[in-house]
Design a protein around this motif. Sequence first.
Motif, PDB file in Angstrom:
ATOM      1  N   ALA A  26      19.679  -1.367  10.579  1.00 55.32           N
ATOM      2  CA  ALA A  26      18.223  -1.342  10.448  1.00 55.32           C
ATOM      3  C   ALA A  26      17.617  -0.029  10.902  1.00 55.32           C
ATOM      4  O   ALA A  26      18.206   0.725  11.666  1.00 55.32           O
ATOM      5  CB  ALA A  26      17.611  -2.489  11.258  1.00 55.32           C
ATOM      6  N   THR A  27      16.407   0.217  10.397  1.00 53.96           N
ATOM      7  CA  THR A  27      15.560   1.260  10.973  1.00 53.96           C
ATOM      8  C   THR A  27      14.651   0.574  12.003  1.00 53.96           C
ATOM      9  O   THR A  27      14.356  -0.615  11.864  1.00 53.96           O
ATOM     10  CB  THR A  27      14.721   1.964   9.893  1.00 53.96           C
ATOM     11  OG1 THR A  27      14.098   0.981   9.062  1.00 53.96           O
ATOM     12  CG2 THR A  27      15.590   2.864   9.037  1.00 53.96           C
ATOM     13  N   PRO A  28      14.198   1.321  12.988  1.00 56.45           N
ATOM     14  CA  PRO A  28      13.498   0.694  14.112  1.00 56.45           C
ATOM     15  C   PRO A  28      12.230  -0.060  13.726  1.00 56.45           C
ATOM     16  O   PRO A  28      12.005  -1.183  14.202  1.00 56.45           O
ATOM     17  CB  PRO A  28      13.174   1.872  15.021  1.00 56.45           C
ATOM     18  CG  PRO A  28      14.198   2.900  14.707  1.00 56.45           C
ATOM     19  CD  PRO A  28      14.477   2.752  13.239  1.00 56.45           C
ATOM     20  N   GLY A  29      11.396   0.530  12.882  1.00 53.29           N
ATOM     21  CA  GLY A  29      10.118  -0.092  12.567  1.00 53.29           C
ATOM     22  C   GLY A  29      10.265  -1.477  11.953  1.00 53.29           C
ATOM     23  O   GLY A  29       9.621  -2.438  12.379  1.00 53.29           O
ATOM     24  N   ARG A  30      11.102  -1.582  10.959  1.00 50.63           N
ATOM     25  CA  ARG A  30      11.287  -2.850  10.287  1.00 50.63           C
ATOM     26  C   ARG A  30      11.926  -3.870  11.218  1.00 50.63           C
ATOM     27  O   ARG A  30      11.590  -5.039  11.190  1.00 50.63           O
ATOM     28  CB  ARG A  30      12.105  -2.661   9.010  1.00 50.63           C
ATOM     29  CG  ARG A  30      12.440  -3.926   8.249  1.00 50.63           C
ATOM     30  CD  ARG A  30      11.230  -4.769   7.883  1.00 50.63           C
ATOM     31  NE  ARG A  30      10.217  -4.164   7.039  1.00 50.63           N
ATOM     32  CZ  ARG A  30      10.188  -4.218   5.706  1.00 50.63           C
ATOM     33  NH1 ARG A  30      11.139  -4.823   5.058  1.00 50.63           N
ATOM     34  NH2 ARG A  30       9.207  -3.645   5.036  1.00 50.63           N
ATOM     35  N   LEU A  31      12.810  -3.408  12.070  1.00 49.22           N
ATOM     36  CA  LEU A  31      13.439  -4.340  13.005  1.00 49.22           C
ATOM     37  C   LEU A  31      12.400  -4.923  13.960  1.00 49.22           C
ATOM     38  O   LEU A  31      12.383  -6.131  14.213  1.00 49.22           O
ATOM     39  CB  LEU A  31      14.559  -3.660  13.793  1.00 49.22           C
ATOM     40  CG  LEU A  31      15.212  -4.547  14.849  1.00 49.22           C
ATOM     41  CD1 LEU A  31      15.865  -5.773  14.225  1.00 49.22           C
ATOM     42  CD2 LEU A  31      16.250  -3.760  15.646  1.00 49.22           C
ATOM     43  N   VAL A  32      11.529  -4.070  14.473  1.00 49.62           N
ATOM     44  CA  VAL A  32      10.471  -4.559  15.363  1.00 49.62           C
ATOM     45  C   VAL A  32       9.624  -5.595  14.640  1.00 49.62           C
ATOM     46  O   VAL A  32       9.282  -6.643  15.188  1.00 49.62           O
ATOM     47  CB  VAL A  32       9.593  -3.382  15.854  1.00 49.62           C
ATOM     48  CG1 VAL A  32       8.324  -3.894  16.514  1.00 49.62           C
ATOM     49  CG2 VAL A  32      10.378  -2.505  16.817  1.00 49.62           C
ATOM     50  N   GLN A  63      10.144   3.127  20.760  1.00 49.76           N
ATOM     51  CA  GLN A  63      10.553   2.033  19.889  1.00 49.76           C
ATOM     52  C   GLN A  63      11.956   1.531  20.231  1.00 49.76           C
ATOM     53  O   GLN A  63      12.217   0.334  20.241  1.00 49.76           O
ATOM     54  CB  GLN A  63      10.537   2.505  18.437  1.00 49.76           C
ATOM     55  CG  GLN A  63       9.431   1.912  17.618  1.00 49.76           C
ATOM     56  CD  GLN A  63       9.420   2.475  16.215  1.00 49.76           C
ATOM     57  OE1 GLN A  63       9.733   3.652  15.993  1.00 49.76           O
ATOM     58  NE2 GLN A  63       9.063   1.647  15.261  1.00 49.76           N
ATOM     59  N   ILE A  64      12.830   2.468  20.509  1.00 47.56           N
ATOM     60  CA  ILE A  64      14.207   2.092  20.820  1.00 47.56           C
ATOM     61  C   ILE A  64      14.247   1.345  22.155  1.00 47.56           C
ATOM     62  O   ILE A  64      14.938   0.341  22.303  1.00 47.56           O
ATOM     63  CB  ILE A  64      15.115   3.342  20.880  1.00 47.56           C
ATOM     64  CG1 ILE A  64      15.105   4.059  19.533  1.00 47.56           C
ATOM     65  CG2 ILE A  64      16.536   2.961  21.276  1.00 47.56           C
ATOM     66  CD1 ILE A  64      15.590   3.216  18.389  1.00 47.56           C
ATOM     67  N   ARG A  65      13.494   1.860  23.101  1.00 49.47           N
ATOM     68  CA  ARG A  65      13.438   1.168  24.399  1.00 49.47           C
ATOM     69  C   ARG A  65      12.931  -0.255  24.235  1.00 49.47           C
ATOM     70  O   ARG A  65      13.433  -1.186  24.857  1.00 49.47           O
ATOM     71  CB  ARG A  65      12.523   1.925  25.367  1.00 49.47           C
ATOM     72  CG  ARG A  65      13.235   3.025  26.099  1.00 49.47           C
ATOM     73  CD  ARG A  65      12.443   3.493  27.313  1.00 49.47           C
ATOM     74  NE  ARG A  65      12.984   4.756  27.767  1.00 49.47           N
ATOM     75  CZ  ARG A  65      14.058   4.880  28.532  1.00 49.47           C
ATOM     76  NH1 ARG A  65      14.714   3.812  28.944  1.00 49.47           N
ATOM     77  NH2 ARG A  65      14.511   6.066  28.887  1.00 49.47           N
ATOM     78  N   ARG A  66      11.935  -0.377  23.411  1.00 45.95           N
ATOM     79  CA  ARG A  66      11.375  -1.694  23.186  1.00 45.95           C
ATOM     80  C   ARG A  66      12.436  -2.640  22.613  1.00 45.95           C
ATOM     81  O   ARG A  66      12.609  -3.759  23.081  1.00 45.95           O
ATOM     82  CB  ARG A  66      10.197  -1.565  22.212  1.00 45.95           C
ATOM     83  CG  ARG A  66       9.493  -2.842  21.992  1.00 45.95           C
ATOM     84  CD  ARG A  66       8.074  -2.626  21.495  1.00 45.95           C
ATOM     85  NE  ARG A  66       7.540  -3.921  21.126  1.00 45.95           N
ATOM     86  CZ  ARG A  66       6.835  -4.154  20.033  1.00 45.95           C
ATOM     87  NH1 ARG A  66       6.548  -3.154  19.217  1.00 45.95           N
ATOM     88  NH2 ARG A  66       6.404  -5.360  19.772  1.00 45.95           N
ATOM     89  N   ILE A  67      13.140  -2.160  21.619  1.00 48.89           N
ATOM     90  CA  ILE A  67      14.150  -2.995  20.968  1.00 48.89           C
ATOM     91  C   ILE A  67      15.296  -3.320  21.928  1.00 48.89           C
ATOM     92  O   ILE A  67      15.735  -4.462  22.034  1.00 48.89           O
ATOM     93  CB  ILE A  67      14.714  -2.279  19.716  1.00 48.89           C
ATOM     94  CG1 ILE A  67      13.641  -2.198  18.629  1.00 48.89           C
ATOM     95  CG2 ILE A  67      15.962  -2.988  19.197  1.00 48.89           C
ATOM     96  CD1 ILE A  67      13.982  -1.233  17.504  1.00 48.89           C
ATOM     97  N   VAL A  68      15.740  -2.294  22.624  1.00 48.41           N
ATOM     98  CA  VAL A  68      16.957  -2.460  23.405  1.00 48.41           C
ATOM     99  C   VAL A  68      16.680  -3.043  24.787  1.00 48.41           C
ATOM    100  O   VAL A  68      17.486  -3.790  25.335  1.00 48.41           O
ATOM    101  CB  VAL A  68      17.696  -1.106  23.532  1.00 48.41           C
ATOM    102  CG1 VAL A  68      18.929  -1.234  24.395  1.00 48.41           C
ATOM    103  CG2 VAL A  68      18.079  -0.595  22.145  1.00 48.41           C
TER     104      VAL A  68
END
Length: 606
Positions: free
Chosen positions: A284-290, A322-327
């Motif tokens: 995934a790319t980050p935006g769509r995953l969020v 964004q990455i921090r948010r996801i991870v």
Amino acid sequence: MPTSWSDSAEKAPAGGVGATTRASRTNYVPPHLRNRPPSVDTTSAPVSHYGAAVGNGHQGHGGPNPTGIRSGGPRNDSSGGSSSRGGGAWNNRNNGWDHGRARESNPFQDELDTEEAFGAQENTGINFDAYDDIPVETSGKDVPAPVNTFAEIDLGEALNLNIRRCKYVKPTPVQRYAIPIALAGRDLMACAQTGSGKTAAFCFPIISGIMKSSQSGPRAPRVPRMAFPLALILSPTRELSLQIHEEARKFAYQTGVRVVVAYGGAPINLQLRELERGVDILVATPGRLVDLLERARVSLQMIRYLALDEADRMLDMGFEPQIRRIVQQMDMPPPGLRQTMLFSATFPKEIQRLAADFLSTYVFLAVGRVGSSTDLIVQRVEYVLETDKRSHLMDLLHAQRANGDQGKQALTLVFVETKKGADALEHWLCINGFPAAAIHGDRTQQEREYALRSFKSGKTPILVATDVAARGLDIPHVAHVVNFDLPNDIDDYVHRIGRTGRAGKTGLATAFFNENNSSLARPLADLMQEAHQEVPAWLSRFAARSNFGRNRRGGGRFGSRDFRRDTSFNRGGMDSYGGGHINNGYVASGGYSGGYGPTTVTSAWD
DNA sequence: AAAAAAG
């Protein structure tokens, strides 16, 4: 053609800290040249792999069950070119996403088309020497030893079969080292030159691990319309996610491991449907995953593997939150409870420090000169005023057309700084008789993917691109990369020119340099020198000049951006790194900057 | 200042 790239390579000292090895007399056979496989009928060989591989099925289709024993009969293999599978192994398979797998199309089909369009690959004139004596460095605790062949690794029959289908004969350098490390369950920060097979390096262990744990791992909860991937692979652009997905699908073909891709700009409903069929590996790319996480259509609580491709890009200013948010702020297991792998060709020190947040006692791996370009790319810099750029480009293209063989399209990738500039240059090229396409972030996703396909196929052998195309994209037959506008960051330059000179082929990179690029003069001159390129005297003068005000330019990123940094990991010889410190799993500043040779300057970490 | 990534 050499098929063994590393038969005589030394084993890395297992358990060594700061171990340094040098793969001696290697014959690296890059992915795209491995089309002389041992004659194995890869489509009809019976598959017998370990027990049951597993799909992480959606509950609606009979997903994970608490007994760990999957129901379902032999799969219907309508697309794999084989009508009879090798018996019993398939019988315990989970068919959690039966419907999906029954439709699993043969991902190896597309390959043939490109090969046809460009004719048979040449296997002569490849500079395999460029891969000899490639410096390899590992550091960390108890680093697993590298392997020399895929056969040495217990990846499982199904995966081995796909490796043969991919015509991979021997592992590439980064694969030799990274795969055993990853299979051992270790976290990993890996730096390897552009085009050196990083995707397979993190995909193989993930797929293998999912297969092996298929009956033992914890079960995902049953939540309607929520997907529970076991592995997450993030990348910075949509096209790169698409590419990783295509590649991973090949590796996972008929393993029972399901790969799904999710990225922006494409209809989300299709992606949601795919997710509902079950997903083991989500690319995934980050935006769509969020977006998917916010819609509660994906949960990360079952994630056992996290891979960041182009990891330094993913952790730089634009992406980091964004990455921090996801991870860190969703339901993903913390470091230690998941396995994290970071891959890139470049890895600035400040980003390495940032990355430590996501890792647990990790192994640092550097194959080749970190952040360096490969010797396979001939780099040229020409002084071209802004106003002369177009006509100069025209000259290059005319010359190229004159030299080129009739049938062979030499693909040229032209990088510009802005989206507007890309549109303008594309238009100008077209009205001047050069079939060009353009790709940038203001185009629709359809347009972007069309432009890329059109370029790859040779229909429009010129592609004008912004940095959206700078990283990771594997476009065979790119003969020439033109930096019409140079980037401000030398790492971006490294990634851009890395679109050529891939898979052991040589490539040409031409840069248009003028006063606007003076800040890049020094790092560019340094880089070219390391890559044994001819540095024009005028560029050296620019470099000396910009060196004067060098301290000022640090102010841009993270307080101090050290342009000297690691563009040459190997400046003083990789061997001299032996004394590197290990501190909590990451290389501490002292060890990191030490031994980097004559040009060592104070580290940004100090 | 620009590019990328959600719509």
